[in-house]
Scaffold this motif. Sequence first.
Motif, PDB file in Angstrom:
ATOM      1  N   VAL A 106       0.872  -1.181   0.000  1.00 42.56           N
ATOM      2  CA  VAL A 106       0.000   0.000   0.000  1.00 42.56           C
ATOM      3  C   VAL A 106       0.909   1.231   0.000  1.00 42.56           C
ATOM      4  O   VAL A 106       1.621   1.491   0.977  1.00 42.56           O
ATOM      5  N   ILE A 107       0.904   1.965  -1.099  1.00 42.81           N
ATOM      6  CA  ILE A 107       1.758   3.148  -1.228  1.00 42.81           C
ATOM      7  C   ILE A 107       0.974   4.360  -0.708  1.00 42.81           C
ATOM      8  O   ILE A 107      -0.208   4.512  -1.028  1.00 42.81           O
ATOM      9  N   PHE A 108       1.634   5.221   0.070  1.00 46.36           N
ATOM     10  CA  PHE A 108       0.908   6.405   0.557  1.00 46.36           C
ATOM     11  C   PHE A 108       1.797   7.636   0.591  1.00 46.36           C
ATOM     12  O   PHE A 108       3.027   7.539   0.636  1.00 46.36           O
ATOM     13  N   HIS A 109       1.153   8.801   0.563  1.00 47.38           N
ATOM     14  CA  HIS A 109       1.861  10.084   0.650  1.00 47.38           C
ATOM     15  C   HIS A 109       1.922  10.504   2.114  1.00 47.38           C
ATOM     16  O   HIS A 109       0.873  10.651   2.746  1.00 47.38           O
ATOM     17  N   PRO A 110       3.109  10.731   2.686  1.00 43.40           N
ATOM     18  CA  PRO A 110       3.207  11.034   4.120  1.00 43.40           C
ATOM     19  C   PRO A 110       2.472  12.304   4.565  1.00 43.40           C
ATOM     20  O   PRO A 110       1.918  12.332   5.652  1.00 43.40           O
ATOM     21  N   GLY A 111       2.471  13.367   3.757  1.00 39.04           N
ATOM     22  CA  GLY A 111       1.739  14.560   4.190  1.00 39.04           C
ATOM     23  C   GLY A 111       2.462  15.850   3.872  1.00 39.04           C
ATOM     24  O   GLY A 111       3.324  15.887   2.990  1.00 39.04           O
ATOM     25  N   ALA A 112       2.101  16.904   4.592  1.00 41.72           N
ATOM     26  CA  ALA A 112       2.648  18.230   4.287  1.00 41.72           C
ATOM     27  C   ALA A 112       3.229  18.886   5.539  1.00 41.72           C
ATOM     28  O   ALA A 112       2.845  18.568   6.658  1.00 41.72           O
ATOM     29  N   VAL A 113       4.155  19.818   5.303  1.00 39.65           N
ATOM     30  CA  VAL A 113       4.827  20.497   6.416  1.00 39.65           C
ATOM     31  C   VAL A 113       3.916  21.543   7.066  1.00 39.65           C
ATOM     32  O   VAL A 113       3.911  21.712   8.275  1.00 39.65           O
ATOM     33  N   GLY A 114       3.098  22.228   6.275  1.00 34.63           N
ATOM     34  CA  GLY A 114       2.249  23.289   6.830  1.00 34.63           C
ATOM     35  C   GLY A 114       3.071  24.515   7.196  1.00 34.63           C
ATOM     36  O   GLY A 114       4.088  24.799   6.557  1.00 34.63           O
ATOM     37  N   LYS A 115       2.633  25.236   8.227  1.00 37.40           N
ATOM     38  CA  LYS A 115       3.281  26.507   8.540  1.00 37.40           C
ATOM     39  C   LYS A 115       4.349  26.385   9.621  1.00 37.40           C
ATOM     40  O   LYS A 115       4.927  27.377  10.056  1.00 37.40           O
ATOM     41  N   GLU A 116       4.592  25.168  10.084  1.00 37.51           N
ATOM     42  CA  GLU A 116       5.553  24.997  11.179  1.00 37.51           C
ATOM     43  C   GLU A 116       6.967  24.744  10.680  1.00 37.51           C
ATOM     44  O   GLU A 116       7.234  24.679   9.493  1.00 37.51           O
ATOM     45  N   GLU A 117       7.859  24.550  11.654  1.00 40.33           N
ATOM     46  CA  GLU A 117       9.196  24.059  11.352  1.00 40.33           C
ATOM     47  C   GLU A 117       9.042  22.647  10.805  1.00 40.33           C
ATOM     48  O   GLU A 117       8.224  21.866  11.308  1.00 40.33           O
ATOM     49  N   ARG A 118       9.835  22.347   9.807  1.00 38.99           N
ATOM     50  CA  ARG A 118       9.757  21.027   9.184  1.00 38.99           C
ATOM     51  C   ARG A 118       9.909  19.888  10.205  1.00 38.99           C
ATOM     52  O   ARG A 118       9.164  18.926  10.219  1.00 38.99           O
ATOM     53  N   GLU A 119      10.893  20.038  11.096  1.00 41.41           N
ATOM     54  CA  GLU A 119      11.193  18.965  12.041  1.00 41.41           C
ATOM     55  C   GLU A 119      10.051  18.755  13.050  1.00 41.41           C
ATOM     56  O   GLU A 119       9.795  17.630  13.491  1.00 41.41           O
ATOM     57  N   THR A 120       9.351  19.831  13.408  1.00 37.89           N
ATOM     58  CA  THR A 120       8.196  19.718  14.323  1.00 37.89           C
ATOM     59  C   THR A 120       7.093  18.903  13.657  1.00 37.89           C
ATOM     60  O   THR A 120       6.540  17.971  14.251  1.00 37.89           O
ATOM     61  N   ALA A 121       6.785  19.268  12.420  1.00 36.28           N
ATOM     62  CA  ALA A 121       5.746  18.546  11.670  1.00 36.28           C
ATOM     63  C   ALA A 121       6.151  17.096  11.465  1.00 36.28           C
ATOM     64  O   ALA A 121       5.352  16.179  11.641  1.00 36.28           O
ATOM     65  N   PHE A 122       7.429  16.892  11.147  1.00 35.22           N
ATOM     66  CA  PHE A 122       7.864  15.523  10.878  1.00 35.22           C
ATOM     67  C   PHE A 122       7.863  14.671  12.156  1.00 35.22           C
ATOM     68  O   PHE A 122       7.501  13.489  12.132  1.00 35.22           O
ATOM     69  N   GLY A 123       8.243  15.270  13.265  1.00 35.71           N
ATOM     70  CA  GLY A 123       8.238  14.552  14.547  1.00 35.71           C
ATOM     71  C   GLY A 123       6.833  14.041  14.872  1.00 35.71           C
ATOM     72  O   GLY A 123       6.655  12.900  15.309  1.00 35.71           O
ATOM     73  N   ARG A 124       5.844  14.904  14.622  1.00 32.80           N
ATOM     74  CA  ARG A 124       4.460  14.501  14.875  1.00 32.80           C
ATOM     75  C   ARG A 124       4.037  13.395  13.897  1.00 32.80           C
ATOM     76  O   ARG A 124       3.340  12.458  14.273  1.00 32.80           O
ATOM     77  N   ALA A 125       4.497  13.498  12.660  1.00 31.54           N
ATOM     78  CA  ALA A 125       4.179  12.474  11.650  1.00 31.54           C
ATOM     79  C   ALA A 125       4.737  11.108  12.066  1.00 31.54           C
ATOM     80  O   ALA A 125       4.057  10.090  11.957  1.00 31.54           O
ATOM     81  N   LEU A 126       5.957  11.112  12.577  1.00 28.11           N
ATOM     82  CA  LEU A 126       6.579   9.856  13.028  1.00 28.11           C
ATOM     83  C   LEU A 126       5.761   9.209  14.132  1.00 28.11           C
ATOM     84  O   LEU A 126       5.498   8.006  14.125  1.00 28.11           O
ATOM     85  N   GLU A 127       5.362  10.044  15.086  1.00 27.16           N
ATOM     86  CA  GLU A 127       4.596   9.552  16.226  1.00 27.16           C
ATOM     87  C   GLU A 127       3.248   8.972  15.775  1.00 27.16           C
ATOM     88  O   GLU A 127       2.855   7.891  16.196  1.00 27.16           O
ATOM     89  N   PHE A 128       2.572   9.714  14.913  1.00 24.32           N
ATOM     90  CA  PHE A 128       1.258   9.282  14.432  1.00 24.32           C
ATOM     91  C   PHE A 128       1.394   8.025  13.581  1.00 24.32           C
ATOM     92  O   PHE A 128       0.555   7.126  13.646  1.00 24.32           O
ATOM     93  N   PHE A 129       2.481   7.949  12.822  1.00 25.44           N
ATOM     94  CA  PHE A 129       2.649   6.780  11.961  1.00 25.44           C
ATOM     95  C   PHE A 129       2.852   5.507  12.791  1.00 25.44           C
ATOM     96  O   PHE A 129       2.358   4.442  12.422  1.00 25.44           O
ATOM     97  N   SER A 130       3.538   5.625  13.927  1.00 22.15           N
ATOM     98  CA  SER A 130       3.717   4.408  14.731  1.00 22.15           C
ATOM     99  C   SER A 130       2.371   3.966  15.313  1.00 22.15           C
ATOM    100  O   SER A 130       2.102   2.768  15.433  1.00 22.15           O
ATOM    101  N   GLU A 131       1.489   4.924  15.598  1.00 15.73           N
ATOM    102  CA  GLU A 131       0.122   4.590  16.029  1.00 15.73           C
ATOM    103  C   GLU A 131      -0.612   3.845  14.898  1.00 15.73           C
ATOM    104  O   GLU A 131      -1.288   2.847  15.127  1.00 15.73           O
ATOM    105  N   ILE A 132      -0.437   4.366  13.681  1.00 16.30           N
ATOM    106  CA  ILE A 132      -1.112   3.772  12.522  1.00 16.30           C
ATOM    107  C   ILE A 132      -0.608   2.363  12.248  1.00 16.30           C
ATOM    108  O   ILE A 132      -1.396   1.461  11.930  1.00 16.30           O
ATOM    109  N   ILE A 133       0.699   2.155  12.422  1.00 17.42           N
ATOM    110  CA  ILE A 133       1.247   0.804  12.219  1.00 17.42           C
ATOM    111  C   ILE A 133       0.525  -0.188  13.146  1.00 17.42           C
ATOM    112  O   ILE A 133       0.138  -1.272  12.725  1.00 17.42           O
ATOM    113  N   HIS A 134       0.311   0.222  14.405  1.00 20.62           N
ATOM    114  CA  HIS A 134      -0.394  -0.659  15.358  1.00 20.62           C
ATOM    115  C   HIS A 134      -1.835  -0.908  14.927  1.00 20.62           C
ATOM    116  O   HIS A 134      -2.318  -2.032  14.972  1.00 20.62           O
TER     117      HIS A 134
END
Length: 286
Positions: A106-134
């Motif tokens: 299943v191929i997916f697009h991770p998302g967008a940075v939005g108006k924040e710092e890239r690393e802040t947005a990405f950190g949240r993406a990592l956290e949410f993705f581990s929830e999604i894996i479960h």
Amino acid sequence: MTALFGPSGNSQSFYDEGHKSTTEAPEWLKKRGLDAFEYSFGRGVRIREGTAREIGNAFVKEGITLSVHAPYYINLASTDEKKKKNTIRYFTESVTAAHWMGATRVIFHPGAVGKEERETAFGRALEFFSEIIHEVESLGYEEVRLCPETLGKINQLGSVEEVLRLCSLNRNVIPAIDFGHLHARTVGGIKSKDDYKRILDMMEEGLADERARKFHVHFSHIEYTKQGEKKHCDFKDEGFGPDFEPFAELMVERNLGPTIICESPTMMAEDARTMKDIYLKIKKAV
Ligand SMILES: [Zn+2]
């Protein structure tokens, strides 16, 4: 190892020849010597179990490997509770449909940075993705793998580094390297064999397992602006890259076996076949 080649969706010629249903695609692809197909749920997962199984069986019958593309609306970095709920649903629906169809990726697009710092947005993406894996693991469809894709616009989450970090969360997560997108997000950065080498080396270092050799690839020529991706092009449209040949040489030299999906807008099957011919010619010469 051997690479597999196929289109994302059906070529214009498929419809011009009078075909209407994707259940007719496997035989059509087999006749053209192709090995893979990507089914798009880009605009939402709208398929009944019966139809999904019928399509899946047709692909199994011809020995064509099937993957699916999850909805484009997925955004791992979202803070909106409703959007997060929808993102989880897009994943579970895509994985369930993939299971019905006998698709293993299943191929997916991770998302967008939005108006924040890239690393802040990405950190949240990592956290949410581990929830999604479960969440996805709880469905019990172990054969289906999630594949985060490298994206074409600079303000999207989806550099090679970011995709590899998403993959580092779980060894069942496989990178989907879209070279057209990488070419666009680096504003024309894939010019030489060395440019491909650097990407493959990063994967080898970041993953250090089978996933660095049997990964997923999207390959098409692309038009870009300074923000990155503008649109995908057919190979016949002149003046666009990246060039497939140096990558094909590296696949042979390094014994890689990726699944290569062509996302040309109208000639995806024809262009996939062109890439397969280049690859086979190089393979035969060594
Ligand atoms: Zn995509």
